[in-house]
Design an enzyme around this catalytic site. Sequence first.
Site, PDB file in Angstrom:
ATOM      1  N   LYS A  47     -43.833   6.159  35.713  1.00 46.34           N
ATOM      2  CA  LYS A  47     -42.702   6.129  36.656  1.00 46.34           C
ATOM      3  C   LYS A  47     -41.980   7.481  36.688  1.00 46.34           C
ATOM      4  CE  LYS A  47     -40.516   2.652  34.674  1.00 46.34           C
ATOM      5  NZ  LYS A  47     -41.394   2.240  33.555  1.00 46.34           N
ATOM      6  N   ARG A  49     -33.775  -3.440  36.677  1.00 44.33           N
ATOM      7  CA  ARG A  49     -34.689  -3.837  35.621  1.00 44.33           C
ATOM      8  C   ARG A  49     -34.654  -5.343  35.392  1.00 44.33           C
ATOM      9  NH1 ARG A  49     -35.948   0.810  32.556  1.00 44.33           N
ATOM     10  NH2 ARG A  49     -37.433   0.348  30.915  1.00 44.33           N
ATOM     11  N   ARG A  52     -47.203  10.096  23.962  1.00 47.66           N
ATOM     12  CA  ARG A  52     -46.130  10.706  24.762  1.00 47.66           C
ATOM     13  C   ARG A  52     -45.189  11.544  23.895  1.00 47.66           C
ATOM     14  NH1 ARG A  52     -42.714   7.300  29.115  1.00 47.66           N
ATOM     15  NH2 ARG A  52     -41.757   6.185  27.380  1.00 47.66           N
ATOM     16  N   ARG A 103     -40.236   9.798  21.365  1.00 53.65           N
ATOM     17  CA  ARG A 103     -39.075   8.961  21.675  1.00 53.65           C
ATOM     18  C   ARG A 103     -38.986   7.846  20.652  1.00 53.65           C
ATOM     19  NH1 ARG A 103     -38.856   7.204  27.936  1.00 53.65           N
ATOM     20  NH2 ARG A 103     -38.425   5.196  26.958  1.00 53.65           N
ATOM     21  N   ARG A 123     -40.606  -3.809  24.294  1.00 56.17           N
ATOM     22  CA  ARG A 123     -40.289  -3.368  25.662  1.00 56.17           C
ATOM     23  C   ARG A 123     -41.250  -4.002  26.664  1.00 56.17           C
ATOM     24  NH1 ARG A 123     -41.005   2.571  24.644  1.00 56.17           N
ATOM     25  NH2 ARG A 123     -40.663   2.967  26.842  1.00 56.17           N
TER      26      ARG A 123
HETATM   27  P1  ADP Z   1     -39.403   2.879  29.978  1.00 60.48           P
HETATM   28  O1  ADP Z   1     -39.406   2.542  31.431  1.00 60.48           O
HETATM   29  O2  ADP Z   1     -40.539   3.768  29.592  1.00 60.48           O
HETATM   30  O3  ADP Z   1     -39.284   1.677  29.078  1.00 60.48           O
HETATM   31  P2  ADP Z   1     -36.768   4.180  30.205  1.00 60.48           P
HETATM   32  O4  ADP Z   1     -36.599   5.595  29.801  1.00 60.48           O
HETATM   33  O5  ADP Z   1     -36.694   3.857  31.667  1.00 60.48           O
HETATM   34  O6  ADP Z   1     -38.144   3.741  29.574  1.00 60.48           O
HETATM   35  O7  ADP Z   1     -35.680   3.240  29.462  1.00 60.48           O
HETATM   36  C1  ADP Z   1     -35.461   3.363  28.078  1.00 60.48           C
HETATM   37  C2  ADP Z   1     -34.462   2.306  27.603  1.00 60.48           C
HETATM   38  O8  ADP Z   1     -33.189   2.464  28.291  1.00 60.48           O
HETATM   39  C3  ADP Z   1     -34.822   0.852  27.841  1.00 60.48           C
HETATM   40  O9  ADP Z   1     -35.691   0.345  26.837  1.00 60.48           O
HETATM   41  C4  ADP Z   1     -33.419   0.201  27.786  1.00 60.48           C
HETATM   42  O10 ADP Z   1     -32.938   0.139  26.459  1.00 60.48           O
HETATM   43  C5  ADP Z   1     -32.553   1.204  28.514  1.00 60.48           C
HETATM   44  N1  ADP Z   1     -32.501   0.945  29.979  1.00 60.48           N
HETATM   45  C6  ADP Z   1     -33.098   1.706  30.940  1.00 60.48           C
HETATM   46  N2  ADP Z   1     -32.836   1.202  32.163  1.00 60.48           N
HETATM   47  C7  ADP Z   1     -32.073   0.088  31.986  1.00 60.48           C
HETATM   48  C8  ADP Z   1     -31.487  -0.886  32.853  1.00 60.48           C
HETATM   49  N3  ADP Z   1     -31.637  -0.815  34.191  1.00 60.48           N
HETATM   50  N4  ADP Z   1     -30.765  -1.893  32.317  1.00 60.48           N
HETATM   51  C9  ADP Z   1     -30.593  -1.981  30.997  1.00 60.48           C
HETATM   52  N5  ADP Z   1     -31.115  -1.115  30.103  1.00 60.48           N
HETATM   53  C10 ADP Z   1     -31.860  -0.079  30.580  1.00 60.48           C
END
Ligand code: ADP
Length: 260
Positions: free
Chosen positions: A30, A105, A150, A183, A194
């Site tokens: 993404k 999300r 990653r 990360r 996740r």
């Molecule tokens: P990925 O899509 O690879 O899991 P992101 O960098 O998008 O990673 O998100 C990392 C973390 O940030 C998530 O595991 C969550 O803890 C938090 N997060 C990201 N976007 C949201 C959201 N829309 N609502 C709640 N928590 C979020």
Amino acid sequence: MHRLVFRLPEMDEQPAPIVIVVLGPPGAGKGTQSSLLANLLRIPHISIGNLLRWHARDESEVGVRLRGMMALGQLVPDTLVLDVLATRISEPDCTRGLILDGFPRTLKQAELLARGLLKSPFYANNLGENLVALHLRVQQDTIVGRLSGRRICSRCSATYHLESQPPRVTGECDFDGSALTVREDDRNATVLKRLHIYQQETAPILSHYAEKASLLEIDGEQPQENIAQELFMALQSMLRVSMVGAKSARNVQSTLDDNL
Ligand code: ADP
């Protein structure tokens, strides 16, 4: 191949700012595809994960809480996410539209977006109106391989992969020379958590957007360049009206060459 379901804008419709929502499991690509698209369409890539990680560096009570939740792969409370997002989308680079990577999300967040709860001086109440959702589809095995290799830049968050996208100098960011790190939430147990949350909370959003006929499905297992080409071409034909100002198709290849 992608499956395309979308209502084409009528010729006399006003160009409204476009909101592109990028969906897919962790490790689907993404971030990579969002930043390529942002470059091609000349609209900002807003990564909620990066914004939250930035706030999580803070030694305040909120920062410490955020670090804890994110390291465990848990979702962050909506109030905080909305707050962080609302501030970002009020910045002047968001007037023509934006790419949302990581939001919504959950179904609830998708509803909040559709109901206009995410406000910005540029969009009044219509942030959810001219919306396209992209779904990058990938298998679980691919995800685990991608996340274990990653690495991200500790300063600018640029993303690398030890095998498929290594930095020019081992362990250093190509852009600013800062150290590359793993990360915290890319470690094994957290990845599984996740993925579980993605299946439970985020996957139902796909049918929500499919019902609204604004879902574009893409095979995320293809080489990055093919995905980017396919996405750009599909968006260009879908959204002729909104894409005034985007790069022309013949400039796409050179942009991809520069960025991949
Ligand atoms: P990925 O899509 O690879 O899991 P992101 O960098 O998008 O990673 O998100 C990392 C973390 O940030 C998530 O595991 C969550 O803890 C938090 N997060 C990201 N976007 C949201 C959201 N829309 N609502 C709640 N928590 C979020």
